[in-house]
Motif scaffolding. Sequence first.
Motif, short mmCIF file in Angstrom:
data_model
loop_
_atom_site.label_atom_id
_atom_site.label_comp_id
_atom_site.label_asym_id
_atom_site.label_seq_id
_atom_site.Cartn_x
_atom_site.Cartn_y
_atom_site.Cartn_z
N LEU A 12 17.09 -8.99 -4.91
CA LEU A 12 17.24 -7.54 -4.16
C LEU A 12 16.80 -6.51 -5.26
O LEU A 12 17.51 -6.37 -6.26
N SER A 13 15.77 -5.82 -5.24
CA SER A 13 15.33 -4.97 -6.46
C SER A 13 14.44 -3.56 -5.94
O SER A 13 13.50 -3.82 -5.03
N VAL A 44 13.36 -8.90 -2.04
CA VAL A 44 13.53 -7.94 -1.10
C VAL A 44 13.23 -6.58 -2.04
O VAL A 44 14.03 -6.23 -2.81
N THR A 45 12.07 -5.84 -1.93
CA THR A 45 12.05 -4.58 -2.63
C THR A 45 11.34 -3.38 -1.98
O THR A 45 10.66 -3.72 -0.90
N ALA A 46 11.46 -2.38 -2.37
CA ALA A 46 10.86 -1.11 -1.98
C ALA A 46 9.57 -0.68 -2.82
O ALA A 46 9.05 0.16 -2.45
N THR A 47 8.97 -1.48 -3.49
CA THR A 47 7.93 -1.33 -4.21
C THR A 47 6.61 -1.77 -3.40
O THR A 47 6.64 -3.15 -2.67
N ALA A 48 5.82 -0.99 -3.07
CA ALA A 48 4.59 -1.24 -2.38
C ALA A 48 3.65 -2.16 -3.06
O ALA A 48 3.52 -2.25 -4.20
N GLY A 49 2.78 -2.72 -2.21
CA GLY A 49 1.76 -3.99 -2.79
C GLY A 49 0.47 -2.82 -2.64
O GLY A 49 0.45 -1.60 -2.89
N PRO A 50 -0.67 -3.56 -2.56
CA PRO A 50 -1.95 -2.70 -2.43
C PRO A 50 -2.02 -1.62 -1.37
O PRO A 50 -2.81 -0.60 -1.33
N THR A 51 -1.22 -1.81 -0.50
CA THR A 51 -1.12 -0.73 0.64
C THR A 51 0.21 -0.45 0.68
O THR A 51 1.11 -0.97 0.28
N ARG A 52 0.47 0.72 1.41
CA ARG A 52 1.79 1.12 1.51
C ARG A 52 2.53 0.74 2.72
O ARG A 52 3.59 1.20 3.13
N VAL A 62 7.10 -17.91 -3.81
CA VAL A 62 7.89 -16.78 -3.75
C VAL A 62 7.55 -16.14 -2.58
O VAL A 62 6.53 -15.46 -2.66
N THR A 63 8.57 -15.93 -1.76
CA THR A 63 8.24 -14.96 -0.69
C THR A 63 8.83 -13.55 -0.89
O THR A 63 9.93 -13.31 -1.11
N VAL A 64 7.72 -12.54 -0.92
CA VAL A 64 7.95 -11.24 -1.20
C VAL A 64 8.00 -10.26 -0.06
O VAL A 64 7.11 -10.23 0.75
N HIS A 65 9.31 -9.69 0.49
CA HIS A 65 9.41 -8.80 1.59
C HIS A 65 9.21 -7.46 0.85
O HIS A 65 10.15 -6.88 0.17
N ARG A 66 8.17 -6.52 1.23
CA ARG A 66 7.78 -5.29 0.71
C ARG A 66 8.19 -4.17 1.76
O ARG A 66 7.64 -4.21 2.75
N LEU A 67 9.09 -3.29 1.44
CA LEU A 67 9.52 -2.35 2.42
C LEU A 67 9.34 -1.03 1.70
O LEU A 67 10.50 -0.49 1.79
N PRO A 68 8.44 -0.54 1.65
CA PRO A 68 8.24 0.70 0.92
C PRO A 68 8.06 1.89 2.11
O PRO A 68 7.85 1.69 3.22
N LEU A 69 8.35 3.18 1.45
CA LEU A 69 8.23 4.36 2.43
C LEU A 69 6.64 4.32 2.48
O LEU A 69 5.83 4.16 1.45
N PRO A 70 6.40 4.96 3.56
CA PRO A 70 4.74 4.88 4.05
C PRO A 70 3.97 6.08 3.32
O PRO A 70 2.76 6.32 3.67
N PHE A 71 4.55 6.89 2.66
CA PHE A 71 3.97 8.05 1.95
C PHE A 71 3.31 7.94 0.60
O PHE A 71 4.00 7.29 -0.50
N PRO A 72 1.97 8.37 0.36
CA PRO A 72 1.44 8.16 -1.03
C PRO A 72 2.21 8.70 -1.97
O PRO A 72 2.98 9.96 -1.92
N GLY A 73 2.37 7.93 -3.06
CA GLY A 73 3.16 8.29 -4.12
C GLY A 73 4.90 8.39 -4.22
O GLY A 73 5.49 8.96 -5.02
N ALA A 74 5.40 7.91 -3.13
CA ALA A 74 6.73 8.00 -2.94
C ALA A 74 7.12 6.70 -4.13
O ALA A 74 6.76 5.85 -4.39
N PRO A 75 8.53 7.10 -4.34
CA PRO A 75 9.09 6.22 -5.01
C PRO A 75 9.69 5.07 -4.74
O PRO A 75 9.62 5.05 -3.13
N PRO A 76 9.87 3.83 -5.10
CA PRO A 76 10.39 2.79 -4.65
C PRO A 76 11.89 2.88 -4.17
O PRO A 76 12.69 2.16 -4.65
N VAL A 77 11.98 3.52 -3.00
CA VAL A 77 13.24 3.73 -2.25
C VAL A 77 12.91 3.79 -0.56
O VAL A 77 11.77 4.02 -0.38
#
Length: 385
Positions: A12-13, A44-52, A62-77
């Motif tokens: 978790l990061s 499990v991370t809040a860091t976005a990949g190529p898309t948000r 390794v299975t990576v679950h990306r759970l970013p906020l959908p806003f451009p420039g949003a921090p990894p929370v």
Amino acid sequence: MAGWSLVRVALLSDCYLPRLGGIEVQVHALAHRLVAAGHEVEVVTATAGPTRTRTVEADAGVTVHRLPLPFPGAPPVNPFVTEEVRRLLGSGGFDVAHAHMGVVSPFATGLVDVALACAVPTAVTWHCVIDRSAPILRALGHARRWNERRAALSAVSTMAAARVSGVAGGARVEVLGNGIDVDAWRPQSDEVRAQDDVVRVVSALRFVRRKRPGALVDVLRSARHRLDRTRPGVRLEAHLVGDGPQRRVVAAGLRRHGVDWVHLPGRVTREELRDLHRRSDVYLTTARLEAFGIAVLEARTAGLAVVARTGTGVEDFVTDGREGLLRGSDDALAAALADLAGDRTRLHGIRAHNLSTPPAQSWDRVVEGTTAEYARARRLAGHLS
């Protein structure tokens, strides 16, 4: 491990690749080293990949679950994924959850509570130095409550562990250091180094105030002045590698003082940094809030003598007089650097030791220590005798 074989771990990061930073690189490497050792890993991370968008990726086992906020420039929370992660941890058959904490890690902080609520044995590792934030963290009480709920607490160095224990009510906090690929950084020979009267100093850092790049230049200039008085035949040359908002300030100061022997090459690749290390003699750092010092460990593994401040995580792998010189002030650092540059016998002795003696932080040992910490988390949770 005796009595238990790890099946599945959730890392978790807040931060993960493609963001670049100490936690990002270490968590990514740990995930893949655990997989190579036969374990199953999901990140499990809040860091976005190529898309948000929210994605589930397969990355070399390794299975990576990306759970970013959908806003451009949003921090990894992302405070809106609690239930989604609760379902994942509650039904994923995880043997342990391992959270990675920085100075501010709201995503991982929330997920530790989720993991404990799901009765998943939980390990929490701090990669930062708790300093001025200590009163706030003590008042918030997360670390103290996690200890009371029988999570296994750790930090990346002895110094950092003591700081965590201080905000966790005196809890037991183990040391779980960062790992390094020894073979990748250790040179095959010493033949690339120039045989002249120049002592080459290198430092790799982010040019931000916390890393004290201005103090680094001051120490170099002071050491050069000392050498001019005592050993005028010895010259210093320095390369300060990296980028950040303070780089322009440092460059302007060098121009103002006519310092043409300190170079600022900017950001370089890891291959370029390894090549620079193999052509250099000394690694210098003036950082005071260094939880571990992975850049210092890389240089030490490459055979450089380390000159660093006492009271940092560097003390876990640099002993004064053996792998380098440790001092308690910037003035003392400048004197130590000048003394070392002017004493080639001592400098060569430290370099020979570092070249012939690999550090204890190899990834094999770090994975072994990590899985031992997972076993401790399971014992604390009552899953193992």
